[in-house]
Scaffold this motif. Structure first.
Motif, short mmCIF file in Angstrom:
data_model
loop_
_atom_site.label_atom_id
_atom_site.label_comp_id
_atom_site.label_asym_id
_atom_site.label_seq_id
_atom_site.Cartn_x
_atom_site.Cartn_y
_atom_site.Cartn_z
N UNK A 137 -23.06 -93.04 -50.52
CA UNK A 137 -23.49 -94.43 -50.45
C UNK A 137 -23.66 -94.86 -48.99
N UNK A 138 -22.73 -94.45 -48.13
CA UNK A 138 -22.80 -94.78 -46.71
C UNK A 138 -24.09 -94.25 -46.09
N UNK A 139 -24.56 -93.12 -46.59
CA UNK A 139 -25.77 -92.49 -46.06
C UNK A 139 -27.02 -92.90 -46.85
N UNK A 140 -26.85 -93.83 -47.79
CA UNK A 140 -28.00 -94.35 -48.53
C UNK A 140 -28.60 -93.39 -49.53
N UNK A 141 -27.80 -92.44 -50.04
CA UNK A 141 -28.34 -91.44 -50.95
C UNK A 141 -28.24 -91.81 -52.43
N UNK A 142 -27.26 -92.67 -52.76
CA UNK A 142 -27.08 -93.04 -54.17
C UNK A 142 -26.87 -94.55 -54.28
N UNK A 143 -27.05 -95.06 -55.49
CA UNK A 143 -26.85 -96.48 -55.77
C UNK A 143 -25.45 -96.93 -55.37
N UNK A 144 -25.35 -98.12 -54.86
CA UNK A 144 -24.06 -98.70 -54.49
C UNK A 144 -23.15 -98.87 -55.70
N UNK A 145 -23.72 -99.13 -56.86
CA UNK A 145 -22.92 -99.43 -58.05
C UNK A 145 -22.39 -98.18 -58.75
N UNK A 146 -22.81 -96.99 -58.31
CA UNK A 146 -22.44 -95.75 -58.99
C UNK A 146 -20.95 -95.43 -58.79
N UNK A 147 -20.27 -95.08 -59.89
CA UNK A 147 -18.87 -94.67 -59.81
C UNK A 147 -18.71 -93.27 -60.37
N UNK A 148 -17.58 -92.66 -60.08
CA UNK A 148 -17.30 -91.33 -60.60
C UNK A 148 -17.29 -91.32 -62.12
N UNK A 149 -16.69 -92.33 -62.71
CA UNK A 149 -16.64 -92.39 -64.16
C UNK A 149 -18.05 -92.51 -64.75
N UNK A 150 -18.94 -93.28 -64.08
CA UNK A 150 -20.34 -93.35 -64.52
C UNK A 150 -20.95 -91.96 -64.57
N UNK A 151 -20.73 -91.21 -63.51
CA UNK A 151 -21.33 -89.87 -63.38
C UNK A 151 -20.77 -88.94 -64.44
N UNK A 152 -19.46 -88.94 -64.61
CA UNK A 152 -18.84 -88.05 -65.60
C UNK A 152 -19.32 -88.37 -67.01
#
Length: 194
Positions: A137-152
């Motif tokens: 997120x700091x490097x602007x690669x993924x959405x700010x709202x994305x969480x680990x649980x979302x991904x899993x």
């Protein structure tokens, strides 16, 4: 634990994950034993209950997730987009959906995922993923709202076991869904509809 016993135990875990991925988490443990090349008594000596086996498979997946996160950390600074793509590809290859049914059975009457018996087992993977997501997120690669649980949950949904005729009729769909999810998670797309 002796080396041969440790190898046998790991073999059961590995085969259990694949059997769960192909046939669902409520598959007969005899099928897991057969796929592992051991008798049912050996399976039960290593894992006295289905819950024990599911816990061991989840622990193994947690370790794999942490390894995948560690492998992409070195790339995050130089190529965050590639790091995210590699991480998502690794997670998809792990067949996280293999445990969807087993986890649902374990969740029982729990009202949230955090209240399930496996929540503590999964926590190190969630923390590792959240850590690398923060860097991305700091490097602007993924959405700010994305969480680990979302991904899993997304990867588990994409890789959830399907009956053989469905898998055979549309074998490329999980890869297509994973690619669509990758595109959706990229930063700058939040305004385009969450």
């Amino acid at each position: 634990m002796r080396a041969d016993a440790a190898r046998r135990r790991q073999n059961i875990i590995t085969h259990a994950k694949h059997v769960f991925a192909q046939r669902g988490g409520d598959v007969a443990l005899e099928a897991v034993a057969a796929a592992s090349g051991v008798g049912i008594a050996t399976l039960y000596r290593n894992f006295p209950s289905r819950d024990d086996l599911v816990r061991a498979v989840v622990q193994d997946m947690v370790e794999q997730i942490i390894q995948a996160v560690d492998q992409v950390r070195s790339v995050v600074e130089t190529d965050p987009a590639a790091a995210w793509e590699d991480l998502l590809s690794s997670l998809t290859a792990m067949e996280l959906g293999a445990l969807t049914d087993g986890l649902a059975l374990q969740a029982g009457s729990a009202h949230t995922l955090e209240a399930t018996p496996l929540a503590q087992v999964q926590q190190p993977a969630v923390e590792a993923l959240n850590g690398v997501l923060a860097e991305l997120k700091t490097r602007g690669a993924v959405r700010e709202s994305l969480t680990a649980l979302d991904v899993i949950v997304a990867v588990a949904t994409i890789t959830r076991p399907q009956v053989s005729p469905i898998r055979g009729a549309a074998p490329g769909v999980p890869a297509q869904l994973a690619e669509a999810y990758l595109l959706w998670t990229r930063a700058g797309r939040e305004d385009a509809g969450s």
